[in-house]
Write a protein that holds these residues in place. Structure first.
Motif, PDB file in Angstrom:
ATOM      1  N   GLU A 176       0.806  -1.217   0.000  1.00 27.08           N
ATOM      2  CA  GLU A 176       0.000   0.000   0.000  1.00 27.08           C
ATOM      3  C   GLU A 176       0.844   1.275   0.000  1.00 27.08           C
ATOM      4  O   GLU A 176       0.309   2.375   0.031  1.00 27.08           O
ATOM      5  CB  GLU A 176      -0.918  -0.001   1.237  1.00 27.08           C
ATOM      6  CG  GLU A 176      -1.906  -1.167   1.239  1.00 27.08           C
ATOM      7  CD  GLU A 176      -2.774  -1.181   2.468  1.00 27.08           C
ATOM      8  OE1 GLU A 176      -2.563  -0.312   3.354  1.00 27.08           O
ATOM      9  OE2 GLU A 176      -3.670  -2.041   2.567  1.00 27.08           O
ATOM     10  N   ASP A 180       2.317   3.159  -2.132  1.00 25.73           N
ATOM     11  CA  ASP A 180       2.488   3.650  -3.493  1.00 25.73           C
ATOM     12  C   ASP A 180       2.752   5.149  -3.457  1.00 25.73           C
ATOM     13  O   ASP A 180       1.852   5.965  -3.639  1.00 25.73           O
ATOM     14  CB  ASP A 180       1.235   3.340  -4.318  1.00 25.73           C
ATOM     15  CG  ASP A 180       1.400   3.708  -5.787  1.00 25.73           C
ATOM     16  OD1 ASP A 180       2.520   4.110  -6.166  1.00 25.73           O
ATOM     17  OD2 ASP A 180       0.424   3.601  -6.533  1.00 25.73           O
ATOM     18  N   ASN A 221       1.660   7.308  -6.403  1.00 29.92           N
ATOM     19  CA  ASN A 221       0.227   7.491  -6.613  1.00 29.92           C
ATOM     20  C   ASN A 221      -0.158   7.280  -8.080  1.00 29.92           C
ATOM     21  O   ASN A 221      -0.781   8.125  -8.714  1.00 29.92           O
ATOM     22  CB  ASN A 221      -0.218   8.884  -6.141  1.00 29.92           C
ATOM     23  CG  ASN A 221      -1.742   9.000  -6.084  1.00 29.92           C
ATOM     24  OD1 ASN A 221      -2.443   8.014  -5.862  1.00 29.92           O
ATOM     25  ND2 ASN A 221      -2.248  10.196  -6.295  1.00 29.92           N
ATOM     26  N   PRO A 224      -2.055   4.353  -9.415  1.00 32.45           N
ATOM     27  CA  PRO A 224      -2.737   3.075  -9.217  1.00 32.45           C
ATOM     28  C   PRO A 224      -2.974   2.294 -10.493  1.00 32.45           C
ATOM     29  O   PRO A 224      -2.997   1.059 -10.475  1.00 32.45           O
ATOM     30  CB  PRO A 224      -4.058   3.478  -8.562  1.00 32.45           C
ATOM     31  CG  PRO A 224      -4.261   4.913  -8.945  1.00 32.45           C
ATOM     32  CD  PRO A 224      -2.885   5.492  -8.989  1.00 32.45           C
ATOM     33  N   THR A 225      -3.142   2.963 -11.633  1.00 31.40           N
ATOM     34  CA  THR A 225      -3.416   2.242 -12.872  1.00 31.40           C
ATOM     35  C   THR A 225      -2.262   1.321 -13.247  1.00 31.40           C
ATOM     36  O   THR A 225      -2.464   0.145 -13.566  1.00 31.40           O
ATOM     37  CB  THR A 225      -3.710   3.225 -14.021  1.00 31.40           C
ATOM     38  OG1 THR A 225      -4.966   3.859 -13.774  1.00 31.40           O
ATOM     39  CG2 THR A 225      -3.790   2.500 -15.351  1.00 31.40           C
ATOM     40  N   THR A 250       0.130   0.263 -11.241  1.00 30.90           N
ATOM     41  CA  THR A 250       0.287  -0.728 -10.173  1.00 30.90           C
ATOM     42  C   THR A 250      -0.733  -1.846 -10.319  1.00 30.90           C
ATOM     43  O   THR A 250      -0.398  -3.029 -10.204  1.00 30.90           O
ATOM     44  CB  THR A 250       0.131  -0.044  -8.797  1.00 30.90           C
ATOM     45  OG1 THR A 250       1.127   0.966  -8.657  1.00 30.90           O
ATOM     46  CG2 THR A 250       0.303  -1.056  -7.674  1.00 30.90           C
ATOM     47  N   ASN A 251      -1.985  -1.491 -10.586  1.00 32.67           N
ATOM     48  CA  ASN A 251      -3.026  -2.507 -10.766  1.00 32.67           C
ATOM     49  C   ASN A 251      -2.760  -3.365 -11.995  1.00 32.67           C
ATOM     50  O   ASN A 251      -3.082  -4.562 -12.011  1.00 32.67           O
ATOM     51  CB  ASN A 251      -4.401  -1.847 -10.876  1.00 32.67           C
ATOM     52  CG  ASN A 251      -4.907  -1.361  -9.532  1.00 32.67           C
ATOM     53  OD1 ASN A 251      -4.563  -1.921  -8.489  1.00 32.67           O
ATOM     54  ND2 ASN A 251      -5.727  -0.319  -9.541  1.00 32.67           N
ATOM     55  N   ALA A 270     -10.815  -2.730  -8.056  1.00 33.05           N
ATOM     56  CA  ALA A 270     -10.044  -1.572  -7.606  1.00 33.05           C
ATOM     57  C   ALA A 270      -9.711  -0.661  -8.780  1.00 33.05           C
ATOM     58  O   ALA A 270      -9.748   0.567  -8.664  1.00 33.05           O
ATOM     59  CB  ALA A 270      -8.762  -2.044  -6.907  1.00 33.05           C
ATOM     60  N   GLN A 271      -9.409  -1.261  -9.924  1.00 31.83           N
ATOM     61  CA  GLN A 271      -9.053  -0.458 -11.085  1.00 31.83           C
ATOM     62  C   GLN A 271     -10.253   0.293 -11.651  1.00 31.83           C
ATOM     63  O   GLN A 271     -10.124   1.404 -12.157  1.00 31.83           O
ATOM     64  CB  GLN A 271      -8.431  -1.347 -12.163  1.00 31.83           C
ATOM     65  CG  GLN A 271      -8.031  -0.611 -13.429  1.00 31.83           C
ATOM     66  CD  GLN A 271      -7.101   0.565 -13.184  1.00 31.83           C
ATOM     67  OE1 GLN A 271      -6.406   0.616 -12.169  1.00 31.83           O
ATOM     68  NE2 GLN A 271      -7.097   1.519 -14.095  1.00 31.83           N
ATOM     69  N   ALA A 311     -10.477   3.405  -9.982  1.00 28.82           N
ATOM     70  CA  ALA A 311      -9.394   4.322 -10.348  1.00 28.82           C
ATOM     71  C   ALA A 311      -9.584   4.919 -11.739  1.00 28.82           C
ATOM     72  O   ALA A 311      -9.286   6.090 -11.965  1.00 28.82           O
ATOM     73  CB  ALA A 311      -8.051   3.593 -10.276  1.00 28.82           C
TER      74      ALA A 311
END
Length: 264
Positions: free
Chosen positions: A79, A81, A84, A86-87, A89-90, A155-156, A159
């Motif tokens: 967590e 990151d 920042n 997230p795209t 990372t996901n 989660a994505q 985002a």
């Protein structure tokens, strides 16, 4: 700048890290020239020819040691990151669990995903046009989705919203994320390309699925990797009739990755 980069390279011959640091330095000076032109007159890191040894990359390098795979998953799923993003990372999180080719992942569209509300039926139907192979011989490919893969997609969606692409480009809404973003993210997490690449998740899966404790047969693993069957009739039969086995295998693999991650 040259002295600093060569000092990085001198530590265990970290060529890739030194080259990447040079790229970052050039970006920093370029920003300075654009925003503080009265202070920053030129970019000393722009031309670095001859400063460093050539990069030595293993294009398809992938981690196969279970303990190191656990560490990799703990970092990817962590967590912290601080960037920042997230795209990206996901995208790595999903790639680790479905181990498709990078092009297929980055170009994924929400319309290709079905039954995400039901883990026993959830699947990703990749159209033939986005699969590898000669034009006219490509076939669609269906990926059964584990519970963990569904969680990443949920989660994505939060985002990225309801646009066309699951992993949209950071600045161009009508385009998907580039495959280069995946390698850059791994690099930012301090994974050299000689150790692990985005394509390396396929190497990781191909190895761990065949070894204990999973020990799946090679034909099923090859099918999950979308490798072409030599016998076209057999290949078509396998794709049609072994979905239940592949679903069980991908769920077991996702659970195994979690187990390795927890053991770190």
């Amino acid at each position: 700048v040259r002295t600093a980069l060569q000092a990085i390279q001198a530590v265990d011959n970290r060529r890739e890290t030194a080259h990447r640091a040079g790229q970052v330095a050039a970006l920093i000076f370029a920003y300075g020239m654009d925003n503080y032109e009265d202070v920053v007159k030129f970019n000393p890191a722009l031309s670095r020819k001859g400063w460093l040894k050539p990069k030595q990359t293993a294009h398809r390098a992938g981690i196969t040691d279970p303990a190191k795979v656990g560490s990799l998953m703990k970092i990817i799923d962590g967590e912290n990151d601080i960037w920042n993003i997230p795209t990206v990372t996901n995208a790595l999180r999903l790639l680790a669990r479905v181990f498709v080719r990078q092009d297929a992942l980055c170009g994924a569209e929400w319309s290709e995903f079905h039954n995400l509300e039901d883990p026993t039926k959830a699947e990703w139907r990749i159209p033939a046009r986005r699969m590898k192979g000669p034009i006219g011989q490509r076939r669609p490919f269906t990926v059964p989705l584990s519970r963990q893969a569904i969680e990443v997609l949920e989660a994505q969606r939060k985002a990225s919203g309801e646009g066309r692409y699951v992993f949209p480009h950071a600045s161009r809404a009508n385009r998907c994320m580039s495959t280069g973003a995946l390698g850059a993210r791994l690099g930012a997490l301090f994974y050299e390309s000689s150790e692990h690449t985005p394509h390396g998740f396929r190497t990781t899966a191909a190895t761990l699925l065949r070894e204990k404790p999973l020990s799946y047969d090679s034909d099923l693993v090859e099918l999950a990797l979308a490798h072409t069957q030599g016998n076209k009739v057999r290949g078509a039969y396998d794709r049609a009739e072994r979905m239940d086995e592949r679903r069980e295998m991908l769920q077991a693999y996702a659970d195994y990755l979690d187990k390795l991650k927890t053991a770190v």
